[in-house]
Design an enzyme around this catalytic site. Sequence first.
Site, PDB file in Angstrom:
ATOM      1  N   HIS A   1       0.798  -1.268   0.112  1.00 50.78           N
ATOM      2  CA  HIS A   1       0.009   0.219   0.080  1.00 50.78           C
ATOM      3  C   HIS A   1       0.934   1.272  -0.025  1.00 50.78           C
ATOM      4  O   HIS A   1       1.946   1.215   0.715  1.00 50.78           O
ATOM      5  CB  HIS A   1      -0.942  -0.104   1.310  1.00 50.78           C
TER       6      HIS A   1
ATOM      7  N   LYS B   1       2.952   3.549  14.331  1.00 47.75           N
ATOM      8  CA  LYS B   1       4.254   3.102  14.431  1.00 47.75           C
ATOM      9  C   LYS B   1       4.664   2.221  15.475  1.00 47.75           C
ATOM     10  O   LYS B   1       5.847   1.610  15.576  1.00 47.75           O
ATOM     11  CB  LYS B   1       5.291   4.345  14.430  1.00 47.75           C
TER      12      LYS B   1
ATOM     13  N   TYR C   1       6.450   9.059   7.143  1.00 46.44           N
ATOM     14  CA  TYR C   1       5.400   8.254   7.397  1.00 46.44           C
ATOM     15  C   TYR C   1       5.895   6.769   7.244  1.00 46.44           C
ATOM     16  O   TYR C   1       5.176   5.785   7.941  1.00 46.44           O
ATOM     17  CB  TYR C   1       4.558   8.719   6.113  1.00 46.44           C
TER      18      TYR C   1
END
Length: 388
Positions: free
Chosen positions: A68, A294, A385
């Site tokens: 993704h 995370k 990210y």
Amino acid sequence: MVILGAGPAGLVLGNLLHTSGIDCVVLERATRAEVQARSRAGFLAANTVRILDRHGLAGGLHRRGREHATCEFRTEDGRFRLDYAALGSGERHTVYPQHALVTDLLTRYLDTGGRVRFGTEALTVRDADSARPTVAVRDADGRTGSWQGRYVAGCDGRHGAARRSLPPGAVRRHHLDHGVSWLGLLAEAPPSLDAVGYAVHPRGFAGHMARTPEVTRYYLQCERGTSPDAWSEDRIWDELSLRMRAADYGPLRRGPVVHRAVIDLESDVLEPLRHGSLLLAGDAASLLSPSAAKGANLAVLEAEILALALVDDLGHGDPEGLARYSARCLEHIWRAQEFSRWMVRLLHGAHGPDGESMFQDSLRRSRLASLGSSRSCQDWFAEQYVGV
């Protein structure tokens, strides 16, 4: 070696130590079925996949995970999409539900002869400042006992025995309450868009994160203290549709909400991550708000760093890796915390006096505009990210 907790950190650590010939046992309060059913995050960073690949633990995610690389922001000024695999360091996520990863790790560990004691609650860690720490435990029938090892790895979360056993003054705790709460939802409904969706709305944040072709995770910002059951399913879907601006960008694909929980967004770090023979990893070491996805990625990274250091110490008499363990992990933890805080400010309106709130909201709007138009800002976002 005694490992507390059968989550990603504990099971990666157990697999790596067991493969290296280090005698270890994992103590887990829940049953095996409960461990394998825990619904958590599902976005694995590229570095996490590399770590699992390195140690032969990535078979399941390669078979069933999905790559993704797109996120979409919906705001009062319109929407924009970022293909973050074409930005920054050029890396992407693998979407693989955490309970599936845990099942893979647990199966591998047990199938190769690893030991797990389910239904065993760790009560306290004694003599952590000695060379033979002891873990006092209680089983599901209420019987007490103990386990002893050269080291204890606390991978049992923020409220586990490892943290509770730290003597006063042994570590510093850094804590930040972001002042935001989310209603976290798991719906038996196909994803409604082919991206992670972040919706910024005057009524509050809404988020869309695909898990599988049949299941989607949603988030709705809610008032602090809201009960998970306070909202009906109709209200949930109506609010999601409103905040995600379904009237402008297409309807959401609805389905039954099968799990819900209220999450208070907080950040928490202990420093250092070692007290004598007690070492912390995963949520026991640090807690991040879910805005940056995370937590599981840090847990896997810390488990590898700790496993390699323990193999050097126990297998080769080299303590250097353990001496540097805390400092190495904290570099990654604080970087993740900074990005998590940036995301919280990006996605939520400000609270406070009217003038201050208007100022903060204008800054947030400017950040979103920069993210949508500035290549340098997009490159920075993409690297942070996906990075750990």
